[in-house]
Write an enzyme that holds these catalytic residues in place. Sequence first.
Site, PDB file in Angstrom:
ATOM      1  CD  GLU A   1      26.853  72.319  28.303  1.00 42.20           C
ATOM      2  OE1 GLU A   1      26.178  71.831  29.186  1.00 42.20           O
ATOM      3  OE2 GLU A   1      25.657  71.149  26.816  1.00 42.20           O
TER       4      GLU A   1
ATOM      5  CG  HIS B   1      19.163  73.594  24.387  1.00 46.65           C
ATOM      6  ND1 HIS B   1      17.413  74.515  24.876  1.00 46.65           N
ATOM      7  CD2 HIS B   1      19.313  73.512  25.188  1.00 46.65           C
ATOM      8  CE1 HIS B   1      17.280  73.682  25.912  1.00 46.65           C
ATOM      9  NE2 HIS B   1      18.754  73.590  26.348  1.00 46.65           N
TER      10      HIS B   1
HETATM   11  C1  BG6 Z   1      20.114  72.125  28.568  1.00 46.88           C
HETATM   12  C2  BG6 Z   1      20.386  70.474  29.123  1.00 46.88           C
HETATM   13  O1  BG6 Z   1      18.597  72.122  28.907  1.00 46.88           O
HETATM   14  O2  BG6 Z   1      20.699  73.053  28.978  1.00 46.88           O
HETATM   15  C3  BG6 Z   1      22.263  70.844  29.113  1.00 46.88           C
HETATM   16  O3  BG6 Z   1      20.159  69.542  29.890  1.00 46.88           O
HETATM   17  C4  BG6 Z   1      22.978  71.511  29.346  1.00 46.88           C
HETATM   18  O4  BG6 Z   1      23.015  69.370  29.451  1.00 46.88           O
HETATM   19  C5  BG6 Z   1      21.899  72.859  29.107  1.00 46.88           C
HETATM   20  O5  BG6 Z   1      23.774  72.299  29.758  1.00 46.88           O
HETATM   21  C6  BG6 Z   1      22.931  74.151  28.790  1.00 46.88           C
HETATM   22  O6  BG6 Z   1      22.483  75.800  29.003  1.00 46.88           O
HETATM   23  P1  BG6 Z   1      23.420  77.008  28.854  1.00 46.88           P
HETATM   24  O7  BG6 Z   1      22.402  77.882  29.161  1.00 46.88           O
HETATM   25  O8  BG6 Z   1      24.053  76.610  30.256  1.00 46.88           O
HETATM   26  O9  BG6 Z   1      23.895  76.727  27.324  1.00 46.88           O
END
Ligand code: BG6
Length: 453
Positions: free
Chosen positions: A207, A231
């Site tokens: 990210e 995740h």
């Molecule tokens: C969340 C985390 O579950 O997932 C975050 O708490 C993270 O820190 C996010 O930014 C990322 O999700 P996505 O769908 O934007 O990749």
Amino acid sequence: MLFTIFGATGDLTAKKLVPALYALYMDEQLPKRFAVVCIGRRAYNDGVFLEEVREKLSGVYDKWEDFKTHISYYQMDFSNPEAYGDFEAFVRAQPQNESGDKIYYLATAPRFFPIIAKALIEHRLLTRGDMREKIVFEKPFGEDLESAVSYNRLLLESIEESQVYRIDHYLGKEMLQNIMMIRFTNKIFESIWNHENIEHVKIVAYESETVKQRGGYYDSAGALKDMMQNHLFQTLALVAMDPPYGLSDELIKNQKVKVLEHLRVESPIIFGQYDGYLDEKGIPPTSKTETFVAMKAFVDRPRWLGTPFYLVTGKKMDEKRAEIVITFKDSNCLFEKGQPDKNKLTIEIFPREGIILQFNGKAPGLVSYAMPMKMDYCHMCNVMGNSPEAYEKLILDVIHDDASLFTRWDEIENAWRVIDRISKGKQNEPLHIYKNQSEIEAVVRDYWGDKII
Ligand code: BG6
């Protein structure tokens, strides 16, 4: 339907929940009579709250003025059990309370889960066996195995498992749902999906964002509990599980659990913290919390003997990218110049949703050597408009009592077992401070070589 969000002034509401509810509203997927009650501790009124949410939304919100009439703000210190008497009266006075679902969405830090759940149960806003009353927990469910066990016990003493939804929004992502399709509808993949043919697997979730306003929560979680425990482990479970004996929710989860039960992480684990993390709001100046983690894991099951799974996630990288890369072993190449590159299957999760198969073939022309080639399938290009956001799918599933894309307790329990072991040894591992993606990737390369990054 009464959809109540606890912790509604946090990022998640404006970033994911409101956009998902809006999309469902536009698609006419929400019940005719619905209200969204947003609970926070700040002294806002409806106007101020909605203004703040609207500012954070990106994209087209043509019908916002209509939609927002369904949203209200309710100020309350949800960590105070005394506050729930008034809240109960408020809920009972809502016209949407008479029939239809009551969904409580806990978008708070996990330490508030037992307080909120207990108060809802005590005030009979959540009663055993009433399938119209459901509770949804944002991940991570708990702070470690011990707390997760105690939260779970508290819930199941008073309500049914079928009223509990432990969310992991990655499971709602289009390409994660695609993993089983790719594996179990293609002879060419499933027959070689094992340690004899696969050299290694890499699961990446990068990210570019920092922790932003979420310092208070994030510092107690770190990348290990915020991303890895849920995740990345869930993604790994879908990639590594044995074929289920059938497509029922139960049978699929039984196979995923076996992966998590046999997951072994090898030392060293690489921890990083982005430069500037200590200056973020809510972060103690001496914090050692990791914002990057990379690990080499093994699934000690016959299918995967000796195959490393590299799991990598980090904040403040140069890009937002999530993908799974399956790298195959070399073929017994007959050609003098050898095989130019390994076969790779890439499942792209973000920003593009797609599948790329890399293979070797003859270079064009009067030559007789091979070169790498790619078959590239863009999944999102074939969807009318955008494919639905993960939260959209998952909220709809809660409304329809479908828990198949939610995590079962034993998946969470086994994931915590692994994470607890890692957390215990964490203080002995160095914390690498990184200014950018290439700096921390260089550290990973030093440990595991070029092929990983
Ligand atoms: C969340 C985390 O579950 O997932 C975050 O708490 C993270 O820190 C996010 O930014 C990322 O999700 P996505 O769908 O934007 O990749």
